[in-house]
Design a protein around this motif. Structure first.
Motif, PDB file in Angstrom:
ATOM      1  N   GLN A   1      -1.298  -0.719  -3.405  1.00  0.00           N
ATOM      2  CA  GLN A   1      -1.664  -0.935  -4.810  1.00  0.00           C
ATOM      3  C   GLN A   1      -3.085  -0.433  -5.064  1.00  0.00           C
ATOM      4  O   GLN A   1      -4.035  -0.887  -4.412  1.00  0.00           O
ATOM      5  N   ALA A   2      -3.202   0.482  -6.024  1.00  0.00           N
ATOM      6  CA  ALA A   2      -4.533   0.974  -6.399  1.00  0.00           C
ATOM      7  C   ALA A   2      -5.217  -0.095  -7.254  1.00  0.00           C
ATOM      8  O   ALA A   2      -4.559  -0.907  -7.906  1.00  0.00           O
ATOM      9  N   GLY A   3      -6.541  -0.090  -7.240  1.00  0.00           N
ATOM     10  CA  GLY A   3      -7.317  -0.920  -8.166  1.00  0.00           C
ATOM     11  C   GLY A   3      -7.099  -2.410  -8.027  1.00  0.00           C
ATOM     12  O   GLY A   3      -7.062  -3.112  -9.040  1.00  0.00           O
ATOM     13  N   LEU A   4      -7.015  -2.911  -6.812  1.00  0.00           N
ATOM     14  CA  LEU A   4      -6.866  -4.369  -6.658  1.00  0.00           C
ATOM     15  C   LEU A   4      -8.155  -5.077  -7.071  1.00  0.00           C
ATOM     16  O   LEU A   4      -8.117  -6.161  -7.633  1.00  0.00           O
ATOM     17  N   VAL A   5      -9.298  -4.462  -6.780  1.00  0.00           N
ATOM     18  CA  VAL A   5     -10.570  -5.073  -7.197  1.00  0.00           C
ATOM     19  C   VAL A   5     -11.278  -4.142  -8.176  1.00  0.00           C
ATOM     20  O   VAL A   5     -11.079  -2.923  -8.158  1.00  0.00           O
ATOM     21  N   THR A   6     -12.116  -4.720  -9.005  1.00  0.00           N
ATOM     22  CA  THR A   6     -12.843  -3.940 -10.011  1.00  0.00           C
ATOM     23  C   THR A   6     -14.091  -3.330  -9.360  1.00  0.00           C
ATOM     24  O   THR A   6     -14.551  -3.819  -8.310  1.00  0.00           O
TER      25      THR A   6
ATOM     26  N   PRO B   1     -12.650   6.670   0.325  1.00  0.00           N
ATOM     27  CA  PRO B   1     -11.229   6.747   0.691  1.00  0.00           C
ATOM     28  C   PRO B   1     -11.040   7.059   2.171  1.00  0.00           C
ATOM     29  O   PRO B   1     -11.961   7.510   2.842  1.00  0.00           O
ATOM     30  N   CYS B   2      -9.853   6.797   2.643  1.00  0.00           N
ATOM     31  CA  CYS B   2      -9.488   7.236   3.997  1.00  0.00           C
ATOM     32  C   CYS B   2      -8.036   7.674   3.954  1.00  0.00           C
ATOM     33  O   CYS B   2      -7.288   7.320   3.043  1.00  0.00           O
ATOM     34  N   THR B   3      -7.663   8.453   4.965  1.00  0.00           N
ATOM     35  CA  THR B   3      -6.246   8.776   5.141  1.00  0.00           C
ATOM     36  C   THR B   3      -5.668   7.718   6.053  1.00  0.00           C
ATOM     37  O   THR B   3      -6.158   7.526   7.169  1.00  0.00           O
ATOM     38  N   PHE B   4      -4.684   7.003   5.561  1.00  0.00           N
ATOM     39  CA  PHE B   4      -4.040   5.952   6.358  1.00  0.00           C
ATOM     40  C   PHE B   4      -2.749   6.573   6.888  1.00  0.00           C
ATOM     41  O   PHE B   4      -1.842   6.905   6.132  1.00  0.00           O
ATOM     42  N   ARG B   5      -2.712   6.758   8.217  1.00  0.00           N
ATOM     43  CA  ARG B   5      -1.574   7.468   8.818  1.00  0.00           C
ATOM     44  C   ARG B   5      -0.663   6.496   9.553  1.00  0.00           C
ATOM     45  O   ARG B   5      -1.143   5.529  10.156  1.00  0.00           O
ATOM     46  N   LEU B   6       0.618   6.769   9.508  1.00  0.00           N
ATOM     47  CA  LEU B   6       1.598   5.939  10.240  1.00  0.00           C
ATOM     48  C   LEU B   6       2.511   6.865  11.037  1.00  0.00           C
ATOM     49  O   LEU B   6       2.777   7.991  10.608  1.00  0.00           O
ATOM     50  N   ARG B   7       2.960   6.389  12.188  1.00  0.00           N
ATOM     51  CA  ARG B   7       3.890   7.197  12.967  1.00  0.00           C
ATOM     52  C   ARG B   7       4.770   6.281  13.806  1.00  0.00           C
ATOM     53  O   ARG B   7       4.383   5.162  14.161  1.00  0.00           O
TER      54      ARG B   7
ATOM     55  N   THR C   1      -3.341   8.225   1.043  1.00  0.00           N
ATOM     56  CA  THR C   1      -4.786   8.081   0.864  1.00  0.00           C
ATOM     57  C   THR C   1      -5.052   6.678   0.341  1.00  0.00           C
ATOM     58  O   THR C   1      -4.547   6.300  -0.715  1.00  0.00           O
ATOM     59  N   ALA C   2      -5.808   5.903   1.106  1.00  0.00           N
ATOM     60  CA  ALA C   2      -6.190   4.559   0.654  1.00  0.00           C
ATOM     61  C   ALA C   2      -7.496   4.711  -0.121  1.00  0.00           C
ATOM     62  O   ALA C   2      -8.547   4.988   0.459  1.00  0.00           O
ATOM     63  N   GLU C   3      -7.399   4.588  -1.415  1.00  0.00           N
ATOM     64  CA  GLU C   3      -8.559   4.797  -2.289  1.00  0.00           C
ATOM     65  C   GLU C   3      -9.459   3.562  -2.269  1.00  0.00           C
ATOM     66  O   GLU C   3      -8.982   2.449  -2.028  1.00  0.00           O
ATOM     67  N   PRO C   4     -10.752   3.740  -2.569  1.00  0.00           N
ATOM     68  CA  PRO C   4     -11.618   2.564  -2.690  1.00  0.00           C
ATOM     69  C   PRO C   4     -11.040   1.583  -3.714  1.00  0.00           C
ATOM     70  O   PRO C   4     -10.512   2.015  -4.738  1.00  0.00           O
ATOM     71  N   ARG C   5     -11.134   0.310  -3.413  1.00  0.00           N
ATOM     72  CA  ARG C   5     -10.678  -0.802  -4.275  1.00  0.00           C
ATOM     73  C   ARG C   5      -9.168  -1.009  -4.242  1.00  0.00           C
ATOM     74  O   ARG C   5      -8.633  -1.819  -4.966  1.00  0.00           O
ATOM     75  N   SER C   6      -8.471  -0.242  -3.389  1.00  0.00           N
ATOM     76  CA  SER C   6      -7.013  -0.402  -3.290  1.00  0.00           C
ATOM     77  C   SER C   6      -6.668  -1.387  -2.182  1.00  0.00           C
ATOM     78  O   SER C   6      -7.523  -1.774  -1.385  1.00  0.00           O
TER      79      SER C   6
ATOM     80  N   GLU D   1     -15.297  10.375   5.891  1.00  0.00           N
ATOM     81  CA  GLU D   1     -16.416  11.276   5.526  1.00  0.00           C
ATOM     82  C   GLU D   1     -17.650  10.507   5.086  1.00  0.00           C
ATOM     83  O   GLU D   1     -18.767  11.010   5.168  1.00  0.00           O
ATOM     84  N   ALA D   2     -17.464   9.298   4.591  1.00  0.00           N
ATOM     85  CA  ALA D   2     -18.606   8.508   4.107  1.00  0.00           C
ATOM     86  C   ALA D   2     -18.324   7.048   4.418  1.00  0.00           C
ATOM     87  O   ALA D   2     -17.172   6.663   4.677  1.00  0.00           O
ATOM     88  N   LEU D   3     -19.394   6.243   4.373  1.00  0.00           N
ATOM     89  CA  LEU D   3     -19.273   4.817   4.705  1.00  0.00           C
ATOM     90  C   LEU D   3     -18.074   4.174   4.001  1.00  0.00           C
ATOM     91  O   LEU D   3     -17.919   4.307   2.782  1.00  0.00           O
ATOM     92  N   ARG D   4     -17.244   3.509   4.763  1.00  0.00           N
ATOM     93  CA  ARG D   4     -16.099   2.766   4.224  1.00  0.00           C
ATOM     94  C   ARG D   4     -16.100   1.387   4.855  1.00  0.00           C
ATOM     95  O   ARG D   4     -16.388   1.255   6.052  1.00  0.00           O
ATOM     96  N   TYR D   5     -15.812   0.370   4.055  1.00  0.00           N
ATOM     97  CA  TYR D   5     -15.534  -0.956   4.594  1.00  0.00           C
ATOM     98  C   TYR D   5     -14.064  -1.247   4.358  1.00  0.00           C
ATOM     99  O   TYR D   5     -13.496  -0.857   3.328  1.00  0.00           O
ATOM    100  N   SER D   6     -13.441  -1.951   5.304  1.00  0.00           N
ATOM    101  CA  SER D   6     -12.134  -2.524   5.004  1.00  0.00           C
ATOM    102  C   SER D   6     -12.219  -4.015   5.291  1.00  0.00           C
ATOM    103  O   SER D   6     -12.963  -4.457   6.171  1.00  0.00           O
TER     104      SER D   6
END
Ligand SMILES: O=C(O)CCC(=O)C(=O)O
Length: 194
Positions: free
Chosen positions: A25-30, A136-142, A155-160, A180-185
């Protein structure tokens, strides 16, 4: 007269359908909630991720049930902390799972160039819900299919938010290539009680 359908009218099969049990889900947080949360996360005492002597290039802060030395989850008596409760409430609503079923929270800091290798979260983790912040990050599954790997990615977008439950958690592995840039999960895990 029969009209040829144009290219754009033809149904397009998704190239990599996401595995059963995976939801996004995109945009879970504002944006404001993201800013407030990141300001709080920046004050956490992060430690380099370590497992059986292996050091990852990401840093983590864990709450609630913890991973023991052998990789299994251990009850600590500690709950998900107050500052994560508003986020957890949103995550629980997105997943449809009870707030109380989430017993473990993990904040992960990925500096530019950090990622996470292929793995599958082991029981007693049952469902994993993750929120992406800042970049964002690429979330890969296999998963193995005969000699080949069946693959999917999003692609897991920021705030998703994403949810891995069912086969997407138990039968598929996941990984994130270097960001490519700082990401928190912030990931929350439900835990089966023995
Ligand atoms: O950062 C994420 O969204 C995924 C984290 C993850 O795969 C894990 O902690 O096992």
């Amino acid at each position: 007269m029969t009209l040829q359908p144009s290219l754009f009218d033809l149904p397009i099969a998704p190239r990599n359908p996401l595995p059963e049990g995976f939801r996004y889900q995109a945009g879970l947080v504002t944006p404001q909630e993201e800013r407030d949360l990141v300001a709080r996360l920046e004050t956490l005492a992060f430690a380099p991720y370590e497992h059986l002597g292996y050091l990852g290039n990401r840093r983590v802060a864990a709450f609630g049930w913890r991973r023991g030395e052998d990789g299994t989850m251990v009850e600590t008596g500690e709950g998900v902390p107050d500052f994560l409760q508003p986020l957890l409430a949103k995550v629980a609503a997105f997943t449809g799972l009870a707030i109380e079923s989430f017993r473990h929270a993990l904040v992960t800091e990925y500096a530019a160039g950090a990622g996470i290798g292929w793995h599958r979260d082991r029981p007693p983790a049952v469902a994993i819900a993750g929120v992406s912040l800042l970049s964002p990050c690429t979330f890969r599954l296999r998963r193995k299919s005969g000699e080949a790997w069946e693959r999917a990615s999003i692609t897991a977008e920021p705030r998703s938010a994403y949810l891995m439950s069912g086969p997407s958690r138990s039968a598929w592995q996941h990984s994130i290539p270097p960001v490519e840039a700082l990401r928190y999960s912030v990931t929350f895990r439900t835990v089966a009680r023995p």
